[in-house]
Enzyme design. Structure first.
Site, PDB file in Angstrom:
ATOM      1  N   ARG A 192       0.801  -1.231   0.000  1.00 46.56           N
ATOM      2  CA  ARG A 192       0.000   0.000   0.000  1.00 46.56           C
ATOM      3  C   ARG A 192       0.829   1.275   0.000  1.00 46.56           C
ATOM      4  O   ARG A 192       0.548   2.222  -0.743  1.00 46.56           O
ATOM      5  CB  ARG A 192      -0.938   0.070   1.219  1.00 46.56           C
ATOM      6  CG  ARG A 192      -2.247  -0.637   1.022  1.00 46.56           C
ATOM      7  CD  ARG A 192      -2.711  -1.211   2.332  1.00 46.56           C
ATOM      8  NE  ARG A 192      -1.753  -2.217   2.735  1.00 46.56           N
ATOM      9  CZ  ARG A 192      -1.837  -3.503   2.384  1.00 46.56           C
ATOM     10  NH1 ARG A 192      -2.864  -3.931   1.715  1.00 46.56           N
ATOM     11  NH2 ARG A 192      -0.890  -4.371   2.725  1.00 46.56           N
ATOM     12  N   THR A 193       1.828   1.332   0.873  1.00 46.97           N
ATOM     13  CA  THR A 193       2.527   2.607   1.023  1.00 46.97           C
ATOM     14  C   THR A 193       3.243   2.976  -0.274  1.00 46.97           C
ATOM     15  O   THR A 193       3.102   4.094  -0.777  1.00 46.97           O
ATOM     16  CB  THR A 193       3.504   2.553   2.216  1.00 46.97           C
ATOM     17  OG1 THR A 193       2.766   2.176   3.372  1.00 46.97           O
ATOM     18  CG2 THR A 193       4.143   3.910   2.455  1.00 46.97           C
ATOM     19  N   LYS A 225      25.766  -3.256  -1.844  1.00 46.91           N
ATOM     20  CA  LYS A 225      27.229  -3.180  -1.980  1.00 46.91           C
ATOM     21  C   LYS A 225      27.850  -2.448  -0.800  1.00 46.91           C
ATOM     22  O   LYS A 225      29.054  -2.191  -0.779  1.00 46.91           O
ATOM     23  CB  LYS A 225      27.598  -2.424  -3.260  1.00 46.91           C
ATOM     24  CG  LYS A 225      27.048  -2.992  -4.533  1.00 46.91           C
ATOM     25  CD  LYS A 225      27.483  -2.086  -5.694  1.00 46.91           C
ATOM     26  CE  LYS A 225      26.814  -2.452  -6.985  1.00 46.91           C
ATOM     27  NZ  LYS A 225      27.068  -1.418  -8.010  1.00 46.91           N
ATOM     28  N   ARG A 276      11.374   4.006   2.978  1.00 47.00           N
ATOM     29  CA  ARG A 276      11.050   3.038   4.033  1.00 47.00           C
ATOM     30  C   ARG A 276      12.324   2.257   4.339  1.00 47.00           C
ATOM     31  O   ARG A 276      13.036   1.841   3.422  1.00 47.00           O
ATOM     32  CB  ARG A 276       9.949   2.088   3.569  1.00 47.00           C
ATOM     33  CG  ARG A 276       9.796   0.899   4.506  1.00 47.00           C
ATOM     34  CD  ARG A 276       8.552   0.102   4.229  1.00 47.00           C
ATOM     35  NE  ARG A 276       7.357   0.847   4.606  1.00 47.00           N
ATOM     36  CZ  ARG A 276       6.140   0.317   4.643  1.00 47.00           C
ATOM     37  NH1 ARG A 276       5.963  -0.952   4.334  1.00 47.00           N
ATOM     38  NH2 ARG A 276       5.103   1.047   4.993  1.00 47.00           N
ATOM     39  N   HIS A 314       5.483   6.066  11.443  1.00 46.06           N
ATOM     40  CA  HIS A 314       4.938   5.919  10.084  1.00 46.06           C
ATOM     41  C   HIS A 314       3.968   7.085   9.854  1.00 46.06           C
ATOM     42  O   HIS A 314       2.752   6.908   9.816  1.00 46.06           O
ATOM     43  CB  HIS A 314       4.237   4.564   9.971  1.00 46.06           C
ATOM     44  CG  HIS A 314       3.922   4.118   8.579  1.00 46.06           C
ATOM     45  ND1 HIS A 314       3.948   4.970   7.488  1.00 46.06           N
ATOM     46  CD2 HIS A 314       3.562   2.891   8.093  1.00 46.06           C
ATOM     47  CE1 HIS A 314       3.617   4.283   6.407  1.00 46.06           C
ATOM     48  NE2 HIS A 314       3.381   3.028   6.749  1.00 46.06           N
TER      49      HIS A 314
HETATM   50  C1  NCD Z   1       1.998  -0.949   8.140  1.00 47.15           C
HETATM   51  C2  NCD Z   1       3.498  -0.750   8.218  1.00 47.15           C
HETATM   52  O1  NCD Z   1       4.213  -0.968   7.243  1.00 47.15           O
HETATM   53  O2  NCD Z   1       3.915  -0.343   9.293  1.00 47.15           O
HETATM   54  N1  NCD Z   1       1.529  -1.125   6.841  1.00 47.15           N
HETATM   55  C3  NCD Z   1       1.268  -0.023   6.076  1.00 47.15           C
HETATM   56  O3  NCD Z   1       2.132   0.766   5.797  1.00 47.15           O
HETATM   57  N2  NCD Z   1       0.001   0.181   5.690  1.00 47.15           N
HETATM   58  C4  NCD Z   1       1.476  -1.959   9.090  1.00 47.15           C
HETATM   59  C5  NCD Z   1       2.045  -3.330   9.090  1.00 47.15           C
HETATM   60  O4  NCD Z   1       2.951  -3.682   8.324  1.00 47.15           O
HETATM   61  O5  NCD Z   1       1.551  -4.131   9.896  1.00 47.15           O
END
Ligand code: NCD
Length: 303
Positions: free
Chosen positions: A51-52, A80, A101, A129
């Site tokens: 999703r993100t 590397k 991320r 997040h």
């Molecule tokens: C979450 C995350 O990556 O922290 N997912 C997301 O970004 N929607 C929650 C999760 O991974 O449980």
């Protein structure tokens, strides 16, 4: 030039402006379809995501911009031995904004300190997040018409769940929020997040029993047990099914409860609940694209 590493870097006025902007984008998408023409978003994902990453990419495309990046550490020069700082400096030569991320807490902050373009934290380890939190706030606002006067239950892995930490911090600034923290003993909210609640004299209860608090809740925020953050698999296996939301558990819930989950779901919400009008988690998925469009516009100072 501004980045977004922690949700508290946005004040409540700015959060309301982002929510208003997202609602305007939902109502008038065509008005925004060329706003980022010629701009590039780099998605630097060192950890799995559906999703993100896809919502960031869809957001940039719907603004008329372009996207480049990678979706796993192994396909970047991190494999590397390149540092985050050097990756951030390099990306600054090719893109206008970064969404990063990373499994290590603080990595997006290091990137922001070294990049010459805005950096958005798209999840750093078990820490924060902020764009999921913006998604959650937009969803709460659209479902409830307000961000104050709510009893909010958080259930599952409150220790490692970064979405929980950021959302609690964000909600701590609104009037009359009651926090109900439901988790196994081993997965309780970390003390550094609980400090925020204590420091601001916010009302909270901690329990292991979801059923006993269900009738009070306006919002139930379910979470996945974060397998990748455990030190051993045995603990994960013992704790993973601590809470499973099944239809009968909702018998005592309010008729207008909003059931939220950042997703991915593993076992914690049975699929039968998807057709319950109180289930909001797929609405959250869609809202995530619109609020990220609003955030990209803000950080790129478009308009
Ligand atoms: C979450 C995350 O990556 O922290 N997912 C997301 O970004 N929607 C929650 C999760 O991974 O449980």
């Amino acid at each position: 030039m501004r980045s977004l590493i922690d949700i508290l870097e946005l004040d409540v006025t700015e959060i309301k402006e982002l929510i208003d902007k997202a609602n305007d984008i939902i109502a008038n998408p065509v008005k925004y379809s060329e706003k980022c023409r010629g701009k590039k978003l780099a998605t630097l994902f060192f950890e799995p995501s559906t999703r993100t990453r896809l919502s960031f990419e869809a957001a940039m495309y719907e603004l008329g911009g372009n996207v480049l990046g990678f979706s796993e550490a192994q396909s970047s020069s991190a494999a590397k031995g390149e540092s985050i700082a050097d990756t951030a400096k390099t990306t600054s030569c090719y893109a206008d904004i970064i969404a990063m991320r990373h499994p290590k807490e603080g990595a997006p902050l290091v990137a922001a300190m070294n990049a010459s373009i805005p950096v958005i934290n798209a999840g750093d380890g078990g820490h924060n997040h902020p764009t999921q939190t913006l998604t959650d706030l937009l969803t709460i606002f659209r479902e409830k018409g307000r961000l104050d006067n709510l009893t909010v239950g958080f259930c599952g892995d409150l220790k490692f769940g970064r979405t929980v930490h950021s959302l609690i911090n964000a909600l701590s600034r609104y009037e009359n929020i009651k926090f109900v923290l439901v988790s196994p003993e081993e997965l309780k909210l970390p003390s550094y997040v609980k400090e925020t609640l204590k420091k601001n004299n916010l009302e909270y209860v901690q329990t292991t029993d979801l059923d006993s608090v269900m009738p009070e809740l306006d919002i139930l925020y379910m979470t996945r047990v974060q397998r990748e953050r455990f030190f051993n698999e045995e603990d994960y296996l013992r704790l993973k099914d601590s809470y499973i939301l099944r239809p009968e558990r909702l018998n005592t819930a309010k008729a207008d409860l909003a059931i939220m989950h950042p997703l991915p779901r593993v076992n914690e919400i049975s699929v039968e609940i998807d057709s319950d009008p109180r289930a909001c988690y797929f609405k959250q998925v869609l809202n995530g694209k619109y609020i990220r469009m609003a955030l990209i516009l803000k950080l790129l100072e478009v308009e």
